[in-house]
Design an enzyme around this catalytic site. Sequence first.
Site, PDB file in Angstrom:
ATOM      1  N   ASP A  93       0.868  -1.160   0.000  1.00  0.00           N
ATOM      2  CA  ASP A  93       0.000   0.000   0.000  1.00  0.00           C
ATOM      3  C   ASP A  93       0.915   1.224   0.000  1.00  0.00           C
ATOM      4  O   ASP A  93       1.993   1.207   0.586  1.00  0.00           O
ATOM      5  CB  ASP A  93      -0.890  -0.043   1.246  1.00  0.00           C
ATOM      6  CG  ASP A  93      -2.035   0.934   1.129  1.00  0.00           C
ATOM      7  OD1 ASP A  93      -2.105   1.655   0.121  1.00  0.00           O
ATOM      8  OD2 ASP A  93      -2.867   0.971   2.047  1.00  0.00           O
ATOM      9  N   ASP A 268      -7.968  -7.063   0.554  1.00  0.00           N
ATOM     10  CA  ASP A 268      -7.152  -7.170   1.761  1.00  0.00           C
ATOM     11  C   ASP A 268      -8.003  -6.660   2.902  1.00  0.00           C
ATOM     12  O   ASP A 268      -8.878  -5.809   2.687  1.00  0.00           O
ATOM     13  CB  ASP A 268      -5.888  -6.316   1.671  1.00  0.00           C
ATOM     14  CG  ASP A 268      -6.176  -4.860   1.989  1.00  0.00           C
ATOM     15  OD1 ASP A 268      -5.961  -4.435   3.138  1.00  0.00           O
ATOM     16  OD2 ASP A 268      -6.663  -4.136   1.077  1.00  0.00           O
ATOM     17  N   CYS A 306     -15.207 -26.882   9.869  1.00  0.00           N
ATOM     18  CA  CYS A 306     -13.895 -26.334   9.508  1.00  0.00           C
ATOM     19  C   CYS A 306     -12.804 -27.389   9.651  1.00  0.00           C
ATOM     20  O   CYS A 306     -12.821 -28.196  10.577  1.00  0.00           O
ATOM     21  CB  CYS A 306     -13.586 -25.129  10.395  1.00  0.00           C
ATOM     22  SG  CYS A 306     -11.979 -24.387  10.069  1.00  0.00           S
ATOM     23  N   CYS A 308      -9.432 -26.564   9.737  1.00  0.00           N
ATOM     24  CA  CYS A 308      -8.155 -25.934  10.096  1.00  0.00           C
ATOM     25  C   CYS A 308      -7.531 -26.636  11.302  1.00  0.00           C
ATOM     26  O   CYS A 308      -8.195 -27.369  12.028  1.00  0.00           O
ATOM     27  CB  CYS A 308      -8.336 -24.439  10.370  1.00  0.00           C
ATOM     28  SG  CYS A 308      -8.937 -24.035  12.019  1.00  0.00           S
ATOM     29  N   CYS A 311      -9.442 -26.056  14.605  1.00  0.00           N
ATOM     30  CA  CYS A 311     -10.702 -26.798  14.745  1.00  0.00           C
ATOM     31  C   CYS A 311     -10.478 -28.308  14.798  1.00  0.00           C
ATOM     32  O   CYS A 311     -11.225 -29.022  15.458  1.00  0.00           O
ATOM     33  CB  CYS A 311     -11.658 -26.440  13.604  1.00  0.00           C
ATOM     34  SG  CYS A 311     -12.329 -24.768  13.793  1.00  0.00           S
ATOM     35  N   HIS A 337      -7.470 -19.954  12.520  1.00  0.00           N
ATOM     36  CA  HIS A 337      -8.857 -20.280  12.165  1.00  0.00           C
ATOM     37  C   HIS A 337      -9.479 -19.208  11.265  1.00  0.00           C
ATOM     38  O   HIS A 337     -10.048 -19.519  10.218  1.00  0.00           O
ATOM     39  CB  HIS A 337      -9.727 -20.476  13.403  1.00  0.00           C
ATOM     40  CG  HIS A 337     -11.173 -20.608  13.031  1.00  0.00           C
ATOM     41  ND1 HIS A 337     -11.699 -21.765  12.517  1.00  0.00           N
ATOM     42  CD2 HIS A 337     -12.178 -19.687  12.997  1.00  0.00           C
ATOM     43  CE1 HIS A 337     -12.971 -21.574  12.214  1.00  0.00           C
ATOM     44  NE2 HIS A 337     -13.287 -20.316  12.497  1.00  0.00           N
TER      45      HIS A 337
END
Lengths: 377, 377
Positions: A93, A268, A306, A308, A311, A337
Amino acid sequence: MTRSFTVTARDPVSSARTGVLETAHGAVETPAFMPVASQGSVKGLTHAVLEELGVGIILVNAYHLFLRPGADAVAALGGVHRFISWPKPVLSDSGGFQIFSMSPLVKVFEEGVRFASHLDGTKIFLTPEDAVDVQAKLGTDIGMCLDYFPPYPATETTMREAVERTGRWAARAKRRHETRESPQQLWGISQGGVYPDLRARGIETLMEIGFDGYAYGGLGLGEPKSQLFEVLEKGDPLLPRDRPRYLMGMGYIEDIYEAVERGVDLFDCVLPTRNARNGTLFTSRGRISIKNVKYAADPGPLDEACSCYTCRTFSRAYLRHLFERGEIASAILNTIHNLHFYLDNFRRIRQSIQSNSFSLLKKSIRSESGDSKEETT
Amino acid sequence: MTRSFTVTARDPVSSARTGVLETAHGAVETPAFMPVASQGSVKGLTHAVLEELGVGIILVNAYHLFLRPGADAVAALGGVHRFISWPKPVLSDSGGFQIFSMSPLVKVFEEGVRFASHLDGTKIFLTPEDAVDVQAKLGTDIGMCLDYFPPYPATETTMREAVERTGRWAARAKRRHETRESPQQLWGISQGGVYPDLRARGIETLMEIGFDGYAYGGLGLGEPKSQLFEVLEKGDPLLPRDRPRYLMGMGYIEDIYEAVERGVDLFDCVLPTRNARNGTLFTSRGRISIKNVKYAADPGPLDEACSCYTCRTFSRAYLRHLFERGEIASAILNTIHNLHFYLDNFRRIRQSIQSNSFSLLKKSIRSESGDSKEETT
């Protein structure tokens, strides 16, 4: 200008599309989400975890790296990729948003912007050319033009001035960029708030100059969602179909689906990472505040749906305990997560566009959750 | 009492030995280092990283878990292994050290100890039997007796009382422990400070009662190193050769080599993890304070000789930047390095004992670094 973006599939009933964004450090499949690494680190994670999560591109803030350790220091260390040891694409940015939102004593001139460092008050004068130079020193794959936007809400008159100045600054940035032989891309940022004519004017000005990609700036500041979506809807047919579009700094997953539907390719947002550290977790059934006492004895995972690491491995009871104790692992596991939740949605978005089922997916997401709502229990 | 420890090799010229410590959640090769997970989490790391680092056993604090979330809450969630989702061995400290070092208003009676929670001042009365019960509810693999030690330095008279009371409390703990059928081991803690006769008396009392393992408590509080090593030297022939010995709460790697030489098998210490968060890093060439400005432009790794993720991937310049910016990744990456440094030393210690080269290794460590010293540059 190199041909750096290829559309690979288009949704038959909306402007959603998939694409491949080529950069000097590899290709990124779009629509893509960029985790925010303001200081060159995604808060709470190592790069190894980012790679495991499948992150394809990250965002760094030229403003922060310009102040510390400094663009020359980063250049001396071989550029941002070598400095932070991240081999994949990086977008920077320009610093416009940080200057106008974080710095005291901002004064805008036609030549550039004068501001005081939010750290120690040092007076700094930055021109659009400087912003290009700083990002060239950082050596990011994609640099952004320095834009100017007034505080929200802005009158139409103020916003018109902002659009025109941002246009003139973009032209100067482009000229400076062209003085270099570099694989770095330069993208333009349109202003205009939610005034349709001004936004159109902003976009058209950028297109006349010609950029590798086009960003919507100055949105997500509190304007009604309907007006935001209208901006994207009207911008969609104006923007070149063969260039990537980037909606800066947004947002909730349900809003991202709306933006993808309106032809946006890149996003983003600090939402998944910042919320993770505050204990707010996105799940397929809505938002969870893990500090809630009702989770103290809950042996189940955050999100049954989920896959991940968090999880798969830990209970809500343990995650609440870690959050309440202020353990670093709380920030790590929650961030894993939430980022997985975002990246998984983007994977599903890309797959659905490629299989002509984006609108079905979007409908199912809205009915099953709405991630800005509290979990339904 | 089950045969839970087997000596697998002995150094021919010292009391150093390797062994296998069997627990209900697997075996641990000794000499072993236990990272400290006071609240059920090693600060700065996920369990996945602990596994990658080769951590075989961790330590939790019964005191902290007793206060929050509470022993009954942990038991209701299936015990500490299920609560924190860590499948390997866990040792719990009884809470004695925390009570005597962290709690205000501590008053010791023959029956037990009264103290105020350091969190909210709640008055708590804890007996040696309670400490056994709490750890039984936590379901750790190894529980420790509640010991009593006076503030350092203590007079010989005060220390004699402490040794005798600790002995009586250990006998009561053992009786309570024997009322249960459980694979949990109970280890005794000797007191006695650096008074050789009192330490011997403490050890002999514990051995008359009989425990699965024996710990040295009340050391590393500021006594001269020579006196500390003397305690271990005199304790070595007193303790049973077929039981594990544990030096609680210590220390620097160079001290650990001294302790191993004197027959110690198990260690825990916050030094690698706490120092990591403070920016102090152990390397093969001595200690580094990563905040030092001389590292701001240093492209080299923390430690050329180290194979950890941090050293393989990142420069000192980036690690300094992360530390200075207060990024969470600083704590993570520094902790990975420091723990790897400790665990790697323990691997080398075990290998050297098995190949009859421990004294050579110990000599090389002392001459090449001395990790309590600043890096030599």
